[in-house]
Design a protein around this motif. Structure first.
Motif, short mmCIF file in Angstrom:
data_model
loop_
_atom_site.label_atom_id
_atom_site.label_comp_id
_atom_site.label_asym_id
_atom_site.label_seq_id
_atom_site.Cartn_x
_atom_site.Cartn_y
_atom_site.Cartn_z
N SER A 1 6.31 9.65 -0.69
CA SER A 1 5.49 8.45 -0.77
C SER A 1 6.16 7.32 -0.01
O SER A 1 7.39 7.15 -0.09
N LEU B 1 5.87 3.20 0.74
CA LEU B 1 5.28 1.92 0.33
C LEU B 1 5.35 0.95 1.50
O LEU B 1 6.43 0.56 1.94
N GLU C 1 -8.35 0.47 -0.94
CA GLU C 1 -7.09 0.84 -0.29
C GLU C 1 -7.31 1.21 1.17
O GLU C 1 -6.48 0.88 2.04
N LYS D 1 -2.66 5.94 -7.59
CA LYS D 1 -2.69 4.76 -6.73
C LYS D 1 -2.17 5.13 -5.35
O LYS D 1 -1.17 5.83 -5.22
N GLY D 2 -2.86 4.68 -4.32
CA GLY D 2 -2.41 4.94 -2.96
C GLY D 2 -3.31 5.92 -2.23
O GLY D 2 -4.27 6.45 -2.79
N LEU E 1 0.84 -1.19 0.00
CA LEU E 1 0.00 0.00 0.00
C LEU E 1 0.88 1.24 0.00
O LEU E 1 1.82 1.35 0.77
N PHE E 2 0.55 2.21 -0.88
CA PHE E 2 1.25 3.49 -0.93
C PHE E 2 0.55 4.51 -0.04
O PHE E 2 -0.67 4.66 -0.09
N HIS F 1 0.83 8.61 0.45
CA HIS F 1 1.40 9.84 -0.07
C HIS F 1 1.19 10.93 0.98
O HIS F 1 0.06 11.38 1.20
#
Length: 392
Positions: A314, A316, A373, A339-340, A299-300, A302
């Motif tokens: 970011s 991860l 997410e 994404k994230g 999972l990202f 930010h």
């Protein structure tokens, strides 16, 4: 303007500013001891053109429990300026400099008691915990079933290691609790009127305590710590033993304490209010130390941090590892990541300390990302409870 550390020769000026801003007086006889205690602080100050102290901020090197782990923490206190220097950006400069100092000193989180929550929220601090205050009338003091344990009373002079062990065991079940040494207990926990009652099981094992004072027919319970429900009931029965001495009992408790649910009459006055605030100072260090529940999917996150730019970037969250992609200085991303999860430092602080869950913040619009997410983030965060008893 220049921010620099206050030297020992300037401690008296810092004390004078505190007395003016917070409207109290330090007796002349206590000034040497107060100066000695300031040696444990880092005090940042700003001076005017005539070399007079205009504003200052204290950083206290402390440690908190994050469950059974210990994290270095910078306690912010004594933030003050003379009225003629207010609204000149002095406090802003001090706070930003304090974040740099704490990071360089490996204080990865910071706690403070806010005079105004919205003010410190601007700088990334977020509510850490709440306190609930219960008020019992004399008629509410009803005994529970007889316990097999017993009570012993102590004071500052008879304070012992058993009491500290009860507190520490309780602290490792929560996040944010201050690590106390004996000196902290005697100087910052007890006051002149404090008494402390410890509940022992029939096997002579100490399982709970309450810190309290009784005067003017009122009992004020400042701390109640119970490691099991038997201790909780035993301490309540001890409170009830004061029914001939008091008209009211007030109890200040951790938010998650089950009082008064288990009492025969739980309908009592119950006040809930935010207490301390917390901030992640070094996001990378915190994420590396945090006990995530490992899931197969990555999972990202930010992260945005206006006042501590080293946290921008970011992160991860993978299986047992954290990978960091820091923002390049001066770069700007025109399009938000597809994404994230996008979040700011306030939200990350609230989540890591257990004050709020990711789904709660998502529903209020503080987290941006897909529902899938957010669900994954929820799974990665263990069930934790924040709490804080102390004051500085």
């Amino acid at each position: 303007m220049q921010v620099r550390e206050i030297t020992e020769n300037e401690y008296l000026e810092a004390m004078k500013l505190s007395m003016y801003a917070f409207q109290y007086k330090i007796p002349e006889v206590d000034i040497p001891a107060r100066k000695e205690s300031l040696k444990n602080h880092t005090i940042l100050g700003i001076w005017d053109e005539d070399d007079n102290l205009a504003a200052k901020l204290h950083i206290m090197p402390l440690t908190i429990f994050m469950k059974d782990a210990e994290w270095k923490m910078g306690g912010i206190a004594g933030v003050a300026s003379y009225p003629e220097f207010r609204r000149n950006g002095y406090v802003n400069a001090l706070i930003i400099e304090s974040l740099k100092h704490m990071r360089n000193s490996n204080m990865i989180v910071s706690l403070l008691h806010p005079f105004d929550i919205s003010f410190y929220r601007k700088y990334g601090w977020e509510v850490l915990s709440e306190q609930k205050k219960l008020t019992f009338e004399k008629a509410n003091l009803k005994f529970l079933e007889t316990q097999t344990g017993f009570i012993k009373r102590y004071s500052r002079e008879s304070h012992n290691e058993e009491i500290e062990m009860i507190y520490q065991q309780f602290s490792t079940q929560h996040t944010g609790m201050l690590k106390r040494d004996t000196n902290w207990w005697k100087k910052h926990v007890y006051n002149e009127d404090s008494q402390l009652a410890v509940y022992y099981h029939s096997s002579n094992e100490a399982k709970g305590y309450l810190l309290y004072q009784v005067k003017d027919r009122k009992m004020e319970v400042e701390e109640l710590v119970a490691l099991d429900h038997d201790a909780r009931k035993g301490l309540w029965n001890f409170i009830c033993q004061h029914d001939s001495m008091v008209e009211t009992v007030t109890m200040t408790l951790a938010t998650h304490d089950p009082f008064p649910y288990f009492l025969p009459q739980p309908k009592v006055k119950n006040e809930l209010a935010p207490y301390f605030m917390a901030r992640v100072v070094d996001a990378e260090a915190c994420l590396l130390k945090f006990p995530f529940i490992q899931e197969n999917e990555s999972l990202f996150l930010h992260l945005e941090d206006t006042h501590a730019p080293w946290n921008n970037g970011s992160y991860l969250l993978g299986k047992g590892e954290i990978r960091v992609f820091k923002d390049k200085t001066g770069s700007q991303c025109v399009h938000p990541p597809k994404k994230g999860i996008q979040l700011n430092i306030n939200s990350l602080s609230a989540i890591l300390f257990g004050y709020k869950r990711p789904m709660e913040l998502f529903e209020m619009g503080y987290l941006k990302g897909s529902k899938t997410e957010i669900d994954l983030f929820e799974k990665k965060i263990p069930a934790i409870k924040s709490s804080f008893f102390d004051f500085f």
